[in-house]
Motif scaffolding. Structure first.
Motif, PDB file in Angstrom:
ATOM      1  N   GLN A 157       0.828  -1.193   0.000  1.00  9.36           N
ATOM      2  CA  GLN A 157       0.000   0.000   0.000  1.00  9.36           C
ATOM      3  C   GLN A 157       0.871   1.254   0.000  1.00  9.36           C
ATOM      4  O   GLN A 157       1.925   1.289   0.636  1.00  9.36           O
ATOM      5  N   VAL A 158       0.408   2.253  -0.736  1.00  8.34           N
ATOM      6  CA  VAL A 158       1.011   3.570  -0.756  1.00  8.34           C
ATOM      7  C   VAL A 158      -0.082   4.581  -0.444  1.00  8.34           C
ATOM      8  O   VAL A 158      -1.186   4.505  -0.988  1.00  8.34           O
ATOM      9  N   GLN A 159       0.226   5.516   0.423  1.00  7.89           N
ATOM     10  CA  GLN A 159      -0.704   6.583   0.754  1.00  7.89           C
ATOM     11  C   GLN A 159      -0.120   7.912   0.304  1.00  7.89           C
ATOM     12  O   GLN A 159       1.062   8.183   0.523  1.00  7.89           O
ATOM     13  N   SER A 183      10.446  11.377  -0.263  1.00  4.26           N
ATOM     14  CA  SER A 183       9.322  10.779  -0.992  1.00  4.26           C
ATOM     15  C   SER A 183       8.189  11.785  -1.147  1.00  4.26           C
ATOM     16  O   SER A 183       7.012  11.471  -0.913  1.00  4.26           O
ATOM     17  N   ARG A 224       3.112   2.698 -10.716  1.00  5.33           N
ATOM     18  CA  ARG A 224       4.224   1.759 -10.630  1.00  5.33           C
ATOM     19  C   ARG A 224       4.935   1.586 -11.966  1.00  5.33           C
ATOM     20  O   ARG A 224       5.995   0.954 -12.023  1.00  5.33           O
ATOM     21  N   SER A 249       3.764   7.813   1.583  1.00  2.00           N
ATOM     22  CA  SER A 249       4.184   6.928   2.659  1.00  2.00           C
ATOM     23  C   SER A 249       3.784   5.502   2.313  1.00  2.00           C
ATOM     24  O   SER A 249       3.031   5.264   1.375  1.00  2.00           O
ATOM     25  N   GLY A 250       4.278   4.565   3.081  1.00  2.00           N
ATOM     26  CA  GLY A 250       4.030   3.166   2.794  1.00  2.00           C
ATOM     27  C   GLY A 250       5.132   2.597   1.925  1.00  2.00           C
ATOM     28  O   GLY A 250       6.298   2.954   2.070  1.00  2.00           O
ATOM     29  N   HIS A 251       4.753   1.740   0.994  1.00  2.00           N
ATOM     30  CA  HIS A 251       5.728   1.074   0.138  1.00  2.00           C
ATOM     31  C   HIS A 251       6.073   1.965  -1.054  1.00  2.00           C
ATOM     32  O   HIS A 251       5.748   1.659  -2.202  1.00  2.00           O
ATOM     33  N   THR A 252       6.765   3.056  -0.766  1.00  2.00           N
ATOM     34  CA  THR A 252       7.064   4.046  -1.798  1.00  2.00           C
ATOM     35  C   THR A 252       8.073   3.556  -2.825  1.00  2.00           C
ATOM     36  O   THR A 252       8.216   4.167  -3.886  1.00  2.00           O
ATOM     37  N   GLY A 253       8.763   2.469  -2.531  1.00  2.00           N
ATOM     38  CA  GLY A 253       9.712   1.918  -3.483  1.00  2.00           C
ATOM     39  C   GLY A 253       9.066   1.426  -4.761  1.00  2.00           C
ATOM     40  O   GLY A 253       9.757   1.205  -5.763  1.00  2.00           O
ATOM     41  N   SER A 254       7.760   1.259  -4.742  1.00  2.00           N
ATOM     42  CA  SER A 254       7.045   0.797  -5.927  1.00  2.00           C
ATOM     43  C   SER A 254       6.712   1.918  -6.900  1.00  2.00           C
ATOM     44  O   SER A 254       6.265   1.658  -8.011  1.00  2.00           O
ATOM     45  N   TYR A 290      -2.133   4.971  -7.371  1.00  2.00           N
ATOM     46  CA  TYR A 290      -2.359   5.625  -6.090  1.00  2.00           C
ATOM     47  C   TYR A 290      -2.785   7.070  -6.302  1.00  2.00           C
ATOM     48  O   TYR A 290      -2.271   7.761  -7.180  1.00  2.00           O
TER      49      TYR A 290
END
Length: 122
Positions: free
Chosen positions: A1-3, A77, A100, A25-30, A111
């Motif tokens: 999840q990314v917020q 980010s 992504r 925030s969250g899995h920002t690497g995606s 997102y």
């Protein structure tokens, strides 16, 4: 999840400036592509600007080119939209979005933020 959370929208007069922020925030690497959209009352959502994680491939819509600037702080980010020489036609809800991959349509963004209201008075 990314917020994604936008901030910075407010009421300004014609010719004024605003800077919008989008904090991820969250899995920002995606995230690969970061963008801004806006939606005026009674209108469809409109693409404004985009940038990629490495900072390249910046693109602006014709209606904002020369007035708006998109930028990115990789360490935080967070990406920004600096808006200068604002016009009443710029009024609307501004949304940040992330993909992504390399989206070719609005539906391909993964997102979205909740939106922040920008109102430019005449």
């Amino acid at each position: 999840q990314v917020q994604l959370v936008e901030s910075g929208g407010e009421l300004v007069q014609t010719g004024g400036s605003l800077r919008l922020s989008c904090a991820a925030s969250g899995h920002t690497g995606s995230i690969y592509t970061m963008s801004w959209f806006r939606q005026a009352p009674g209108k469809e959502r409109e693409f404004v600007a985009s940038i990629r994680w490495a900072g390249g491939n910046i693109y602006y819509s014709d209606s904002v080119k020369g007035r708006f600037t998109i930028s990115l702080d990789n360490a935080k980010s967070t990406w920004y939209l600096q808006m200068n020489s604002l016009k009443p036609q710029d009024t609307g809800v501004y949304y940040c979005a992330a993909s992504r991959a390399i989206p070719t349509s609005t539906s391909q963004y993964d997102y979205w933020g909740q939106g922040t209201q920008v109102t430019v008075s005449s």
